[in-house]
Scaffold this motif. Sequence first.
Motif, PDB file in Angstrom:
ATOM      1  N   ILE A   1      82.258  35.302  33.674  1.00  0.00           N
ATOM      2  CA  ILE A   1      82.000  34.867  35.048  1.00  0.00           C
ATOM      3  C   ILE A   1      82.659  33.522  35.334  1.00  0.00           C
ATOM      4  CG2 ILE A   1      80.176  34.028  36.582  1.00  0.00           C
ATOM      5  CD1 ILE A   1      78.375  36.208  35.451  1.00  0.00           C
ATOM      6  N   VAL A   2      82.536  32.571  34.416  1.00  0.00           N
ATOM      7  CA  VAL A   2      83.107  31.245  34.647  1.00  0.00           C
ATOM      8  C   VAL A   2      84.625  31.331  34.757  1.00  0.00           C
ATOM      9  CG1 VAL A   2      83.426  28.957  33.631  1.00  0.00           C
ATOM     10  CG2 VAL A   2      81.175  30.041  33.572  1.00  0.00           C
ATOM     11  N   THR A   3      85.254  32.137  33.929  1.00  0.00           N
ATOM     12  CA  THR A   3      86.711  32.311  33.991  1.00  0.00           C
ATOM     13  C   THR A   3      87.129  32.907  35.324  1.00  0.00           C
ATOM     14  OG1 THR A   3      86.811  32.622  31.594  1.00  0.00           O
ATOM     15  CG2 THR A   3      88.696  33.382  32.875  1.00  0.00           C
ATOM     16  N   GLN A   4      86.425  33.953  35.763  1.00  0.00           N
ATOM     17  CA  GLN A   4      86.766  34.580  37.031  1.00  0.00           C
ATOM     18  C   GLN A   4      86.512  33.644  38.209  1.00  0.00           C
ATOM     19  OE1 GLN A   4      85.862  38.802  37.702  1.00  0.00           O
ATOM     20  NE2 GLN A   4      84.895  38.862  35.692  1.00  0.00           N
ATOM     21  N   ALA A   5      85.393  32.917  38.169  1.00  0.00           N
ATOM     22  CA  ALA A   5      85.081  31.988  39.258  1.00  0.00           C
ATOM     23  C   ALA A   5      86.135  30.890  39.351  1.00  0.00           C
ATOM     24  CB  ALA A   5      83.697  31.383  39.044  1.00  0.00           C
ATOM     25  N   THR A   6      86.603  30.408  38.204  1.00  0.00           N
ATOM     26  CA  THR A   6      87.632  29.377  38.199  1.00  0.00           C
ATOM     27  C   THR A   6      88.929  29.892  38.810  1.00  0.00           C
ATOM     28  OG1 THR A   6      86.655  28.374  36.216  1.00  0.00           O
ATOM     29  CG2 THR A   6      88.934  27.793  36.726  1.00  0.00           C
ATOM     30  N   ALA A   7      89.311  31.122  38.460  1.00  0.00           N
ATOM     31  CA  ALA A   7      90.548  31.703  38.986  1.00  0.00           C
ATOM     32  C   ALA A   7      90.484  31.902  40.494  1.00  0.00           C
ATOM     33  CB  ALA A   7      90.828  33.035  38.290  1.00  0.00           C
ATOM     34  N   LYS A   8      89.290  32.097  41.034  1.00  0.00           N
ATOM     35  CA  LYS A   8      89.134  32.339  42.468  1.00  0.00           C
ATOM     36  C   LYS A   8      88.727  31.084  43.237  1.00  0.00           C
ATOM     37  CE  LYS A   8      87.929  37.199  41.676  1.00  0.00           C
ATOM     38  NZ  LYS A   8      88.940  37.874  42.500  1.00  0.00           N
ATOM     39  N   GLY A   9      88.750  29.938  42.581  1.00  0.00           N
ATOM     40  CA  GLY A   9      88.457  28.688  43.255  1.00  0.00           C
ATOM     41  C   GLY A   9      86.996  28.479  43.585  1.00  0.00           C
ATOM     42  N   LYS A  10      86.096  29.116  42.842  1.00  0.00           N
ATOM     43  CA  LYS A  10      84.661  28.997  43.098  1.00  0.00           C
ATOM     44  C   LYS A  10      84.029  28.014  42.117  1.00  0.00           C
ATOM     45  CE  LYS A  10      84.734  32.343  46.212  1.00  0.00           C
ATOM     46  NZ  LYS A  10      84.493  32.089  47.643  1.00  0.00           N
ATOM     47  N   VAL A  11      84.543  26.792  42.070  1.00  0.00           N
ATOM     48  CA  VAL A  11      84.085  25.793  41.118  1.00  0.00           C
ATOM     49  C   VAL A  11      83.896  24.456  41.834  1.00  0.00           C
ATOM     50  CG1 VAL A  11      84.670  24.483  39.044  1.00  0.00           C
ATOM     51  CG2 VAL A  11      85.196  26.913  39.153  1.00  0.00           C
ATOM     52  N   VAL A  12      82.795  23.784  41.526  1.00  0.00           N
ATOM     53  CA  VAL A  12      82.531  22.437  42.027  1.00  0.00           C
ATOM     54  C   VAL A  12      82.237  21.558  40.825  1.00  0.00           C
ATOM     55  CG1 VAL A  12      81.036  20.982  43.440  1.00  0.00           C
ATOM     56  CG2 VAL A  12      81.605  23.294  44.210  1.00  0.00           C
ATOM     57  N   ALA A  13      82.962  20.453  40.697  1.00  0.00           N
ATOM     58  CA  ALA A  13      82.709  19.508  39.611  1.00  0.00           C
ATOM     59  C   ALA A  13      81.579  18.570  40.014  1.00  0.00           C
ATOM     60  CB  ALA A  13      83.965  18.714  39.287  1.00  0.00           C
ATOM     61  N   LEU A  14      80.687  18.295  39.090  1.00  0.00           N
ATOM     62  CA  LEU A  14      79.589  17.373  39.354  1.00  0.00           C
ATOM     63  C   LEU A  14      80.143  16.025  39.828  1.00  0.00           C
ATOM     64  CD1 LEU A  14      76.484  16.938  39.086  1.00  0.00           C
ATOM     65  CD2 LEU A  14      76.944  16.014  36.813  1.00  0.00           C
ATOM     66  N   GLY A  15      79.598  15.518  40.935  1.00  0.00           N
ATOM     67  CA  GLY A  15      80.080  14.264  41.485  1.00  0.00           C
ATOM     68  C   GLY A  15      81.076  14.434  42.611  1.00  0.00           C
ATOM     69  N   THR A  16      81.398  15.680  42.966  1.00  0.00           N
ATOM     70  CA  THR A  16      82.326  15.918  44.072  1.00  0.00           C
ATOM     71  C   THR A  16      81.737  15.433  45.395  1.00  0.00           C
ATOM     72  OG1 THR A  16      83.298  17.828  42.947  1.00  0.00           O
ATOM     73  CG2 THR A  16      83.618  17.678  45.326  1.00  0.00           C
ATOM     74  N   GLY A  17      80.463  15.743  45.630  1.00  0.00           N
ATOM     75  CA  GLY A  17      79.788  15.305  46.849  1.00  0.00           C
ATOM     76  C   GLY A  17      79.148  13.945  46.676  1.00  0.00           C
ATOM     77  N   ASN A  18      78.310  13.594  47.646  1.00  0.00           N
ATOM     78  CA  ASN A  18      77.630  12.298  47.579  1.00  0.00           C
ATOM     79  C   ASN A  18      76.645  12.230  46.431  1.00  0.00           C
ATOM     80  OD1 ASN A  18      78.959  11.262  49.869  1.00  0.00           O
ATOM     81  ND2 ASN A  18      77.509  12.290  51.231  1.00  0.00           N
ATOM     82  N   ASP A  19      76.040  13.380  46.108  1.00  0.00           N
ATOM     83  CA  ASP A  19      75.071  13.437  45.023  1.00  0.00           C
ATOM     84  C   ASP A  19      74.947  14.878  44.564  1.00  0.00           C
ATOM     85  OD1 ASP A  19      73.567  14.672  47.054  1.00  0.00           O
ATOM     86  OD2 ASP A  19      72.471  12.821  47.506  1.00  0.00           O
ATOM     87  N   LEU A  20      74.054  15.107  43.617  1.00  0.00           N
ATOM     88  CA  LEU A  20      73.864  16.446  43.070  1.00  0.00           C
ATOM     89  C   LEU A  20      73.407  17.420  44.149  1.00  0.00           C
ATOM     90  CD1 LEU A  20      73.719  18.394  40.663  1.00  0.00           C
ATOM     91  CD2 LEU A  20      71.423  17.502  40.172  1.00  0.00           C
ATOM     92  N   TYR A  21      72.577  16.944  45.064  1.00  0.00           N
ATOM     93  CA  TYR A  21      72.098  17.809  46.146  1.00  0.00           C
ATOM     94  C   TYR A  21      73.283  18.340  46.954  1.00  0.00           C
ATOM     95  CZ  TYR A  21      68.844  19.491  49.718  1.00  0.00           C
ATOM     96  OH  TYR A  21      68.115  20.286  50.574  1.00  0.00           O
ATOM     97  N   ASP A  22      74.236  17.477  47.279  1.00  0.00           N
ATOM     98  CA  ASP A  22      75.424  17.916  48.002  1.00  0.00           C
ATOM     99  C   ASP A  22      76.230  18.925  47.191  1.00  0.00           C
ATOM    100  OD1 ASP A  22      75.003  16.562  50.310  1.00  0.00           O
ATOM    101  OD2 ASP A  22      76.549  15.047  50.015  1.00  0.00           O
ATOM    102  N   ASP A  23      76.398  18.656  45.900  1.00  0.00           N
ATOM    103  CA  ASP A  23      77.204  19.536  45.054  1.00  0.00           C
ATOM    104  C   ASP A  23      76.647  20.953  45.004  1.00  0.00           C
ATOM    105  OD1 ASP A  23      78.889  17.441  44.484  1.00  0.00           O
ATOM    106  OD2 ASP A  23      77.914  16.931  42.582  1.00  0.00           O
ATOM    107  N   ILE A  24      75.330  21.077  45.176  1.00  0.00           N
ATOM    108  CA  ILE A  24      74.698  22.396  45.095  1.00  0.00           C
ATOM    109  C   ILE A  24      74.432  22.991  46.468  1.00  0.00           C
ATOM    110  CG2 ILE A  24      72.660  23.661  44.318  1.00  0.00           C
ATOM    111  CD1 ILE A  24      72.372  21.613  42.060  1.00  0.00           C
ATOM    112  N   MET A  25      73.808  22.220  47.345  1.00  0.00           N
ATOM    113  CA  MET A  25      73.225  22.771  48.563  1.00  0.00           C
ATOM    114  C   MET A  25      74.075  22.611  49.821  1.00  0.00           C
ATOM    115  SD  MET A  25      70.225  23.756  47.317  1.00  0.00           S
ATOM    116  CE  MET A  25      68.994  23.852  48.616  1.00  0.00           C
TER     117      MET A  25
END
Length: 317
Positions: free
Chosen positions: A138-162
């Motif tokens: 799943i992780v390999t396929q999600a990465t190939a399709k651009g379905k990945v968020v690195a921790l710290g991308t948003g303002n906080d963890l809440y943004d990264d998830i929700m």
Amino acid sequence: MAVNLIQRTDAEALIPVEVANEIIQGVPQMSAVMQLGTRLPNMTAKQKRLPVLNSLPMAYFVNGDTGRKQTTKVDWKNKFLEAEEIAVIVPIPEAVLDDSEYDIWGQIRPRIEAAFGEVFDAAVLYGTNKPSTWPDGIVTQATAKGKVVALGTGNDLYDDIMAEGGVIDLVEQSGFMVNGHVAAMSMRAKLRGLRDADGQPIFKATMQEGTRYQLDGEPMIFPQNGSVDPTKSLLIAGDWRQLVYAIRQDITYKILTEAVIQDPTTGDIVYNLAQQDMVALRCVMRLAWQIPNPINQQDRDEETRFMFSVLTPPASP
């Protein structure tokens, strides 16, 4: 090499039929993927074909009372479940078996269930040691399709998830609704540590009951079978109903009494059963999994359409 096989009638005292069936029921409880995924009927052959919707019908307005109605078509493609083998051998000293006060099966069974669950989950989530006939993890396929968020991308963890652009949103962009999450154990502390502007915990717990971890109302599972690699994924969110698996239903048990057990890497003999007064319980399970990924109105492009997304550790500087 002489290997004696005790027939089913000879082994009934050690492994009754109803106890053997408990493995089939117990493995899904030890596997996060099986708990969330969709189990199909047991396979009757090594391969099972899944017709998958590949195009959608179109509808059109009719021009006036006598206008001609247009036509459309629908087509399907095939995906396959390929049953592959998971196995384990448990060497047991005969002296232990001779002790009638010792519930040997009660000790072994949960360990076998956990081992089967771990190897299946790791193969499905990351492709770890997967057979060549199985899909990428799943992780390999999600990465190939651009379905990945690195921790710290948003303002906080809440943004990264929700929030918009978070892992839940990435699944929704493909036309699927998240119905569950598989997370690393370290995510528990990260979620407990989230605070609002007033310093109050966002995910609150009561003193009367244990905390039930949910994100956007959907359950979170923290596998304890060792299958989740926190260096590759902190959280996997998705529509787990779209993941299907099936068991070949030929779980078998054999009691080996006059055999040697070798190290699979070096070939060195680890145990000589006859010489060391031991027997070995060999357990074999065959199963398969697949992600059909049917087309939907929201995302008609299979290159981007995927029902899982991944929160990864922060990118290296």
